[in-house]
Design an enzyme around this catalytic site. Structure first.
Site, PDB file in Angstrom:
ATOM      1  CE1 TYR A 148       0.796   5.915  -6.292  1.00  0.00           C
ATOM      2  CE2 TYR A 148      -0.991   4.449  -5.702  1.00  0.00           C
ATOM      3  CZ  TYR A 148       0.288   4.913  -5.494  1.00  0.00           C
ATOM      4  OH  TYR A 148       1.054   4.378  -4.501  1.00  0.00           O
ATOM      5  CD1 TRP A 150       2.179   0.375  -6.274  1.00  0.00           C
ATOM      6  CD2 TRP A 150       4.047  -0.846  -6.504  1.00  0.00           C
ATOM      7  NE1 TRP A 150       3.060   0.765  -5.291  1.00  0.00           N
ATOM      8  CE2 TRP A 150       4.210   0.027  -5.405  1.00  0.00           C
ATOM      9  CE3 TRP A 150       5.092  -1.711  -6.839  1.00  0.00           C
ATOM     10  CZ2 TRP A 150       5.378   0.051  -4.647  1.00  0.00           C
ATOM     11  CZ3 TRP A 150       6.251  -1.683  -6.080  1.00  0.00           C
ATOM     12  CH2 TRP A 150       6.389  -0.807  -5.004  1.00  0.00           C
TER      13      TRP A 150
HETATM   14  N1  LIG Z   1      -6.914   0.588   3.232  1.00  0.00           N
HETATM   15  C1  LIG Z   1      -5.746   0.646   2.598  1.00  0.00           C
HETATM   16  N2  LIG Z   1      -5.696   0.968   1.296  1.00  0.00           N
HETATM   17  C2  LIG Z   1      -4.521   1.055   0.671  1.00  0.00           C
HETATM   18  C3  LIG Z   1      -3.314   0.789   1.357  1.00  0.00           C
HETATM   19  C4  LIG Z   1      -3.388   0.449   2.738  1.00  0.00           C
HETATM   20  O1  LIG Z   1      -2.356   0.215   3.411  1.00  0.00           O
HETATM   21  N3  LIG Z   1      -4.614   0.384   3.311  1.00  0.00           N
HETATM   22  N4  LIG Z   1      -2.120   0.904   0.698  1.00  0.00           N
HETATM   23  C5  LIG Z   1      -2.063   1.867  -0.377  1.00  0.00           C
HETATM   24  C6  LIG Z   1      -0.787   1.796  -1.082  1.00  0.00           C
HETATM   25  S1  LIG Z   1       0.617   2.033  -0.135  1.00  0.00           S
HETATM   26  C7  LIG Z   1      -0.696   1.629  -2.405  1.00  0.00           C
HETATM   27  S2  LIG Z   1       0.842   1.757  -3.151  1.00  0.00           S
HETATM   28  C8  LIG Z   1      -1.903   1.393  -3.248  1.00  0.00           C
HETATM   29  C9  LIG Z   1      -1.656   0.373  -4.362  1.00  0.00           C
HETATM   30  O2  LIG Z   1      -2.551   0.560  -5.376  1.00  0.00           O
HETATM   31  P1  LIG Z   1      -2.276   0.003  -6.868  1.00  0.00           P
HETATM   32  O3  LIG Z   1      -0.871   0.234  -7.253  1.00  0.00           O
HETATM   33  O4  LIG Z   1      -3.342   0.555  -7.732  1.00  0.00           O
HETATM   34  O5  LIG Z   1      -2.472  -1.556  -6.629  1.00  0.00           O
HETATM   35  P2  LIG Z   1      -2.073  -2.802  -7.528  1.00  0.00           P
HETATM   36  O6  LIG Z   1      -2.905  -3.915  -7.047  1.00  0.00           O
HETATM   37  O7  LIG Z   1      -0.600  -3.012  -7.505  1.00  0.00           O
HETATM   38  O8  LIG Z   1      -2.572  -2.375  -8.953  1.00  0.00           O
HETATM   39  C10 LIG Z   1      -1.772  -2.282 -10.082  1.00  0.00           C
HETATM   40  C11 LIG Z   1      -2.637  -2.572 -11.289  1.00  0.00           C
HETATM   41  O9  LIG Z   1      -1.848  -2.357 -12.451  1.00  0.00           O
HETATM   42  C12 LIG Z   1      -2.032  -3.458 -13.329  1.00  0.00           C
HETATM   43  N5  LIG Z   1      -0.821  -3.586 -14.142  1.00  0.00           N
HETATM   44  C13 LIG Z   1       0.362  -4.123 -13.807  1.00  0.00           C
HETATM   45  N6  LIG Z   1       1.224  -4.073 -14.844  1.00  0.00           N
HETATM   46  C14 LIG Z   1       0.578  -3.448 -15.842  1.00  0.00           C
HETATM   47  C15 LIG Z   1       0.938  -3.093 -17.186  1.00  0.00           C
HETATM   48  O10 LIG Z   1       2.046  -3.325 -17.644  1.00  0.00           O
HETATM   49  N7  LIG Z   1      -0.005  -2.443 -17.919  1.00  0.00           N
HETATM   50  C16 LIG Z   1      -1.242  -2.154 -17.444  1.00  0.00           C
HETATM   51  N8  LIG Z   1      -2.085  -1.493 -18.218  1.00  0.00           N
HETATM   52  N9  LIG Z   1      -1.621  -2.507 -16.193  1.00  0.00           N
HETATM   53  C17 LIG Z   1      -0.722  -3.140 -15.421  1.00  0.00           C
HETATM   54  C18 LIG Z   1      -2.278  -4.645 -12.430  1.00  0.00           C
HETATM   55  O11 LIG Z   1      -2.942  -5.680 -13.117  1.00  0.00           O
HETATM   56  C19 LIG Z   1      -3.132  -3.998 -11.334  1.00  0.00           C
HETATM   57  O12 LIG Z   1      -4.500  -4.039 -11.642  1.00  0.00           O
HETATM   58  O13 LIG Z   1      -2.987   0.947  -2.413  1.00  0.00           O
HETATM   59  C20 LIG Z   1      -3.250   1.806  -1.340  1.00  0.00           C
HETATM   60  N10 LIG Z   1      -4.475   1.407  -0.655  1.00  0.00           N
HETATM   61  N1  LIG Z   2       4.347  -8.506   0.264  1.00  0.00           N
HETATM   62  C1  LIG Z   2       4.099  -7.214  -0.007  1.00  0.00           C
HETATM   63  N2  LIG Z   2       5.086  -6.307   0.169  1.00  0.00           N
HETATM   64  C2  LIG Z   2       4.827  -4.999  -0.074  1.00  0.00           C
HETATM   65  C3  LIG Z   2       3.584  -4.563  -0.568  1.00  0.00           C
HETATM   66  C4  LIG Z   2       2.557  -5.551  -0.753  1.00  0.00           C
HETATM   67  O1  LIG Z   2       1.418  -5.243  -1.152  1.00  0.00           O
HETATM   68  N3  LIG Z   2       2.862  -6.863  -0.465  1.00  0.00           N
HETATM   69  N4  LIG Z   2       3.362  -3.234  -0.840  1.00  0.00           N
HETATM   70  C5  LIG Z   2       4.537  -2.354  -0.968  1.00  0.00           C
HETATM   71  C6  LIG Z   2       4.119  -0.956  -0.794  1.00  0.00           C
HETATM   72  S1  LIG Z   2       3.437  -0.163  -2.126  1.00  0.00           S
HETATM   73  C7  LIG Z   2       4.261  -0.279   0.353  1.00  0.00           C
HETATM   74  S2  LIG Z   2       3.731   1.338   0.443  1.00  0.00           S
HETATM   75  C8  LIG Z   2       4.884  -0.887   1.529  1.00  0.00           C
HETATM   76  C9  LIG Z   2       4.004  -0.684   2.768  1.00  0.00           C
HETATM   77  O2  LIG Z   2       4.746  -0.744   3.935  1.00  0.00           O
HETATM   78  P1  LIG Z   2       4.024  -0.328   5.307  1.00  0.00           P
HETATM   79  O3  LIG Z   2       3.206   0.878   5.117  1.00  0.00           O
HETATM   80  O4  LIG Z   2       5.067  -0.283   6.354  1.00  0.00           O
HETATM   81  O5  LIG Z   2       3.087  -1.607   5.501  1.00  0.00           O
HETATM   82  P2  LIG Z   2       1.729  -1.879   6.300  1.00  0.00           P
HETATM   83  O6  LIG Z   2       1.453  -3.329   6.059  1.00  0.00           O
HETATM   84  O7  LIG Z   2       0.694  -0.892   5.953  1.00  0.00           O
HETATM   85  O8  LIG Z   2       2.090  -1.697   7.828  1.00  0.00           O
HETATM   86  C10 LIG Z   2       3.232  -2.263   8.448  1.00  0.00           C
HETATM   87  C11 LIG Z   2       2.950  -2.724   9.853  1.00  0.00           C
HETATM   88  O9  LIG Z   2       2.355  -1.693  10.622  1.00  0.00           O
HETATM   89  C12 LIG Z   2       1.503  -2.291  11.577  1.00  0.00           C
HETATM   90  N5  LIG Z   2       0.573  -1.263  12.080  1.00  0.00           N
HETATM   91  C13 LIG Z   2      -0.640  -0.924  11.592  1.00  0.00           C
HETATM   92  N6  LIG Z   2      -1.157   0.082  12.325  1.00  0.00           N
HETATM   93  C14 LIG Z   2      -0.239   0.395  13.274  1.00  0.00           C
HETATM   94  C15 LIG Z   2      -0.183   1.359  14.311  1.00  0.00           C
HETATM   95  O10 LIG Z   2      -1.074   2.173  14.513  1.00  0.00           O
HETATM   96  N7  LIG Z   2       0.933   1.372  15.091  1.00  0.00           N
HETATM   97  C16 LIG Z   2       1.962   0.507  14.922  1.00  0.00           C
HETATM   98  N8  LIG Z   2       3.003   0.594  15.735  1.00  0.00           N
HETATM   99  N9  LIG Z   2       1.921  -0.422  13.950  1.00  0.00           N
HETATM  100  C17 LIG Z   2       0.844  -0.466  13.127  1.00  0.00           C
HETATM  101  C18 LIG Z   2       0.849  -3.424  10.820  1.00  0.00           C
HETATM  102  O11 LIG Z   2       0.385  -4.402  11.717  1.00  0.00           O
HETATM  103  C19 LIG Z   2       1.995  -3.918   9.948  1.00  0.00           C
HETATM  104  O12 LIG Z   2       2.675  -4.991  10.577  1.00  0.00           O
HETATM  105  O13 LIG Z   2       5.050  -2.302   1.364  1.00  0.00           O
HETATM  106  C20 LIG Z   2       5.582  -2.682   0.081  1.00  0.00           C
HETATM  107  N10 LIG Z   2       5.821  -4.110   0.138  1.00  0.00           N
HETATM  108 MO   LIG Z   3       2.485   1.788  -1.462  1.00  0.00          MO
END
Ligand SMILES: Nc1nc2c(c(=O)[nH]1)N[C@H]1C(S)=C(S)[C@@H](COP(=O)(O)OP(=O)(O)OC[C@H]3O[C@@H](n4cnc5c(=O)[nH]c(N)nc54)[C@H](O)[C@@H]3O)O[C@H]1N2
Ligand SMILES: Nc1nc2c(c(=O)[nH]1)N[C@H]1C(S)=C(S)[C@@H](COP(=O)(O)OP(=O)(O)OC[C@H]3O[C@@H](n4cnc5c(=O)[nH]c(N)nc54)[C@H](O)[C@@H]3O)O[C@H]1N2
Ligand SMILES: [Mo]
Length: 815
Positions: A148, A150
């Protein structure tokens, strides 16, 4: 924003020359960090947007957003820097203990041992032999290859799919289902709305700008999160926000934090206690019902099961009316305000847009189900600018769509039945709900529930990850590390020394997106262009494309022909373009042939009127019989008989307020502060953490921790202090930012900071700020088995004693 296209044909010729040299000689001749001299500008694409890269003497020297991008991301500087980051993995590396002791050698010292540089041949032999061994001894269930994450947005160099393709061509593997982003909603929404909902086009921004009176941004920060796309983002969401702002109409942010979005709109801010939104929504629903404001016509014609939900809402089933007063006690927002909001939403055309944090929590299934129920009672779903939307904050939902054809991409090859059949049969699940891998490692052979099915955890021995960073994205780092000791071999492809790579046994250096050619769509929802993702520079050091790495492994497994079908990079890219070209041909759209496209670098499609006027659920509203939803009843299911049949104690058949396992001021709360783990403004999760963008936001060299002045004062913390954030599960250091932007009782440490474990007199901690040291591995419920990244309470103190150095941005010993 008008920009001129300063690109000359000459500069394109220059870059094409580099690309073809690379194709001729391959990375081995052109690699070692010495890129061929190339001068000019290359158009390419990334998760952060399309951009033009200037190359001088083979080195990428500057970057600017594509002229068609209305709002280039400020992270682009970091994208360029990532290629030259000191965190790059230069060579194939094997953990010394593993090299000496083989599979299963001292797993408890992973992350602490040193690495040994090996040749590519040696590394690939080790990998292939180990895959063969595990598949032979344990069958497909012995190998987790879900990967899993990005990875790159290119259609060919898709590290996850390529890894799966390689494993599908041999003896099989365990995959994953769902994602960390929307795990709870993407399982509950098909029961309620008949679609995933979270990844669908929204009512188009021009419709919202014209018709919406009140824009509610509920737990979302679109100004920050729309920077990113799963494909190359078009940033049309920013245009939408800009146009809405100009109307001066009302915007309400419901968020514990005064977000960038809130500041951008100068919006009204309502800050409930985190994890209590369902209670607040119920309070609004109760107000509508008791004041005779519910839209009974809508409920009757477009929904089913309101009659079963109503007794709960009014307190007939449990003696507790879900009144605004009741809600106020839980969420901390005055009852008067909850009631007034309900009336305002009813009287005005209201768009309830929501982010995903509220479903990345314990019982996260309830949040969007209740939001939909509230929207049904308001009766505006399917009207221009009314209803609800779950993707305005993501990948520029609502950016009007074009209707041009789309390019295809590499597939995972499906199961190779002949190969799979020859491996050891197993009753274990062939795919895990994505965040359940750690549970599977802890409990092989154990049973688990998932969306109505009862399944068995596989007995995983080998984990192969390419294109993701589980030692960032997964919750409860300490629990995870313990569980990982069961893994006999951990193989990682990445281009940088993430914590995941540091905890691997075999590390294979991949190229970045900018060191190879690829192709992708522009705009996840708008799909309004195809971009040639041209190579900017030659691969650094000994980095190889994931495609070539997996082709070499397939060669050793005897399945190369299956893996690459005898095609190289450019042949695949041509093939993907051809799928779009052929569709265009049959639908009468004029598209250039491949060579002309490649030279120009893009094909732009016009946005259609249909795209600009799109109203989500407009058709359903017009004729619910002819345009039924994909639910069993064809209607919006406020009560789901299918979920009733599952009989889960943690996911009832209609939305309900359910206590999470911990929350701010909740029953038996052990710690006084809620930790919100938002997505970072200057990174994509952990990506770009190893770049100079860090200079923009670190405090005392660490990840920032936002804290309210009252909470800081009570702990004698001042701005800039190094603080220790802790609970029973783990601890990390961070840099204090004392600010009124955050609600009292809440702190924020964004997800994605690199894990940097150190031993201190206070025990083991992360010295940089990986907040998943404090989160919990439990799942949202038996229904969706999603992660609970946003459920955590903790405390903070000023760090006493010698502050340990941050070392995670240096390469490991011998790295
Ligand atoms: N507590 C908490 N934890 C969270 C979240 C949260 O809101 N709170 N958010 C969650 C969410 S929504 C997500 S999507 C996940 C994200 O989790 P990940 O998608 O695992 O996070 P990234 O940091 O984007 O990691 C992507 C990795 O892929 C590598 N990569 C990029 N391009 C390539 C490539 O071409 N080849 C190879 N081999 N590697 C590559 C990058 O260097 C990086 O290490 O985290 C989750 N974890
Ligand atoms: N710059 C940037 N953009 C991204 C990403 C990134 O890593 N960086 N990740 C991408 C990915 S994979 C995803 S999944 C999306 C994530 O998109 P989201 O899941 O929507 O993002 P979060 O930052 O987890 O939360 C959004 C907002 O929710 C608020 N929040 C937290 N807890 C609560 C709560 O209990 N109630 C309410 N009302 N608000 C709350 C936080 O303060 C924050 O402002 O973003 C995408 N876009
Ligand atoms: Mo995500």
């Amino acid at each position: 924003m008008a920009k001129t296209n300063g690109l000359s044909r000459r500069s394109f010729l220059g870059t094409t020359a580099v690309a073809s040299l690379g194709a001729l000689f391959g990375p081995s001749l052109l690699g070692s960090g010495v890129a061929r001299a190339a001068n000019g500008e290359v158009l390419t694409g990334s998760h952060w947007g399309a951009f033009r890269a200037t190359v001088k003497d083979g080195r990428w020297t500057s970057v600017r957003g594509w002229e068609h991008d209305p709002y280039p991301s400020s992270q682009l500087e970091g994208v360029m820097d990532s290629v030259y980051s000191p965190t790059r993995i230069k060579y194939p590396m094997v953990r010394r203990a593993y090299l000496e002791g083989g599979p299963g050698a001292s797993p408890e010292t992973r992350g602490m041992d040193d690495f040994v540089r090996v040749s590519w041949d040696k590394a690939l032999d080790l990998v292939a032999n180990e895959i063969k061994r595990v598949q032979k001894e344990h069958g497909p269930e012995g190998l987790f290859g879900g990967s899993y994450g990005w990875f790159s947005p290119g259609k060919l160099h898709n590290a996850r799919t390529l890894g799966r393709r390689m494993l599908n061509g041999s003896g099989g593997f365990v995959s994953h289902i769902g994602d960390y982003s929307t795990a709870a909603s993407q399982v509950i929404m098909p029961h309620v709305m008949g679609t995933l909902e979270v990844y669908e086009q929204q009512t188009a921004w021009p419709v919202v700008v014209e018709n919406t009176d009140i824009l509610v941004i509920w737990g979302a920060d679109p100004y920050v999160t729309n920077q990113i796309g799963w494909v190359i983002p078009d940033h049309g969401g920013y245009k939408g926000m800009e146009d809405f702002k100009k109307t001066g109409k009302r915007v309400i942010c419901i968020d514990p934090i005064k977000t960038d979005t809130c500041k951008y709109f100068d919006a009204e801010l309502i800050s409930p206690k985190p994890q209590t939104d369902v209670a607040m929504m119920l309070g609004m629903a109760h107000t509508l019902q008791s004041e005779g404001l519910s839209d009974t016509d809508f409920l009757e014609n477009y929904t089913t099961g309101f009659d079963k939900f109503l007794p709960y809402l009014m307190g007939e089933t449990d003696g507790q009316p879900k009144s605004a007063e009741w809600a106020s006690e839980i969420c901390g927002i005055e009852a008067k305000l909850i009631k007034q909001l309900a009336r305002d939403f009813k009287e005005n055309r209201t768009m309830l847009s929501s982010g995903w944090s509220m479903q990345r929590m314990h019982h996260g299934e309830q949040a969007h189900w209740m939001l939909v129920t509230l929207a049904c009672m308001l009766g505006q779903i399917g009207l221009p600018g009314g209803g609800f939307g779950l993707s305005y904050h993501y990948a520029n939902g609502g950016s009007p769509s074009a209707s041009g054809p789309k390019v295809s991409g590499i597939s995972d090859g499906g199961r190779q039945e002949s190969k799979w059949a020859s491996s050891k049969p197993s009753k274990a699940a062939t795919a895990l709900p994505v965040s359940r891998l750690v549970e599977a490692l802890e409990n092989p052979g154990g049973e688990f529930d998932f969306n109505g099915k009862r399944q068995i955890f596989p007995d995983v021995r080998l984990v192969y990850w390419s294109g993701g960073n589980p030692f960032m994205h997964h919750q409860d780092r300490n629990g995870m590390l313990k569980a990982w000791e069961k893994v006999e071999t951990f193989i990682v492809n990445d281009f940088q020394w993430t914590a995941t790579a540091r905890h691997a046994d075999i590390v294979l250096p991949a190229t970045t997106t900018y060191e190879r050619n690829d192709i992708s769509m522009y705009g996840d929802y708008s799909a309004n262009a195809i971009i040639a993702m041209k190579k900017v520079v030659e691969p650094m050091y000994e980095a190889r494309n994931d495609f070539d790495i997996f082709a070499e492994i397939s060669e050793r497994l005897g399945s190369r022909e299956f893996f690459d079908e005898g095609k190289d990079e450019m042949a695949w890219i041509r093939q993907f373009y051809k799928t779009a070209y052929d569709q265009a041909d049959s639908s009468g759209i004029d598209m250039p042939d491949f060579d002309a496209f490649w030279e120009k670098g893009h094909v732009l499609y016009p946005i259609t009127d249909e795209g600009k006027n799109y109203v989500r659920y407009g058709d359903f509203r017009e004729d619910p019989l002819l345009e039924p939803l994909g639910t069993p009843s064809g209607l919006i299911e406020i009560y789901s008989r299918n979920i009733e049949k599952m009989g889960y104690d943690d996911c009832p058949p209609h939305p309900m307020w359910m206590e999470p396992f911990e929350r701010l001021d909740g029953p038996d709360a052990k710690f006084p502060l809620h930790v919100t783990t938002s997505h970072p403004k200057h990174r994509l999760h952990s990506q770009l953490c190893g770049t100079k963008l860090r200079e923009k936001y670190t405090v005392a060299d660490r990840e920032p921790c936002l804290i309210n002045p009252a909470d800081a004062k009570a702990r004698d913390i001042v701005d800039g202090d190094v603080v220790r954030v802790f609970n029973d599960r783990g601890q990390c250091l961070a840099g204090a930012v004392v600010t009124d932007d955050i609600r009292k009782g809440v702190i924020r440490v964004c997800e994605g900071a690199w894990y940097d474990p150190v031993k201190t007199p206070m025990g083991k901690l992360c010295s940089y700020g990986d907040i998943n040291n404090l989160t919990d591995n439990r799942s949202t419920s038996k229904l969706a088995q999603g992660n609970c990244g946003h459920t955590a309470i903790a405390d903070v103190e000023k760090f006493k004693g010698d502050v340990p150095a941050v070392t995670v941005f240096n390469t490991p010993v011998n790295g």
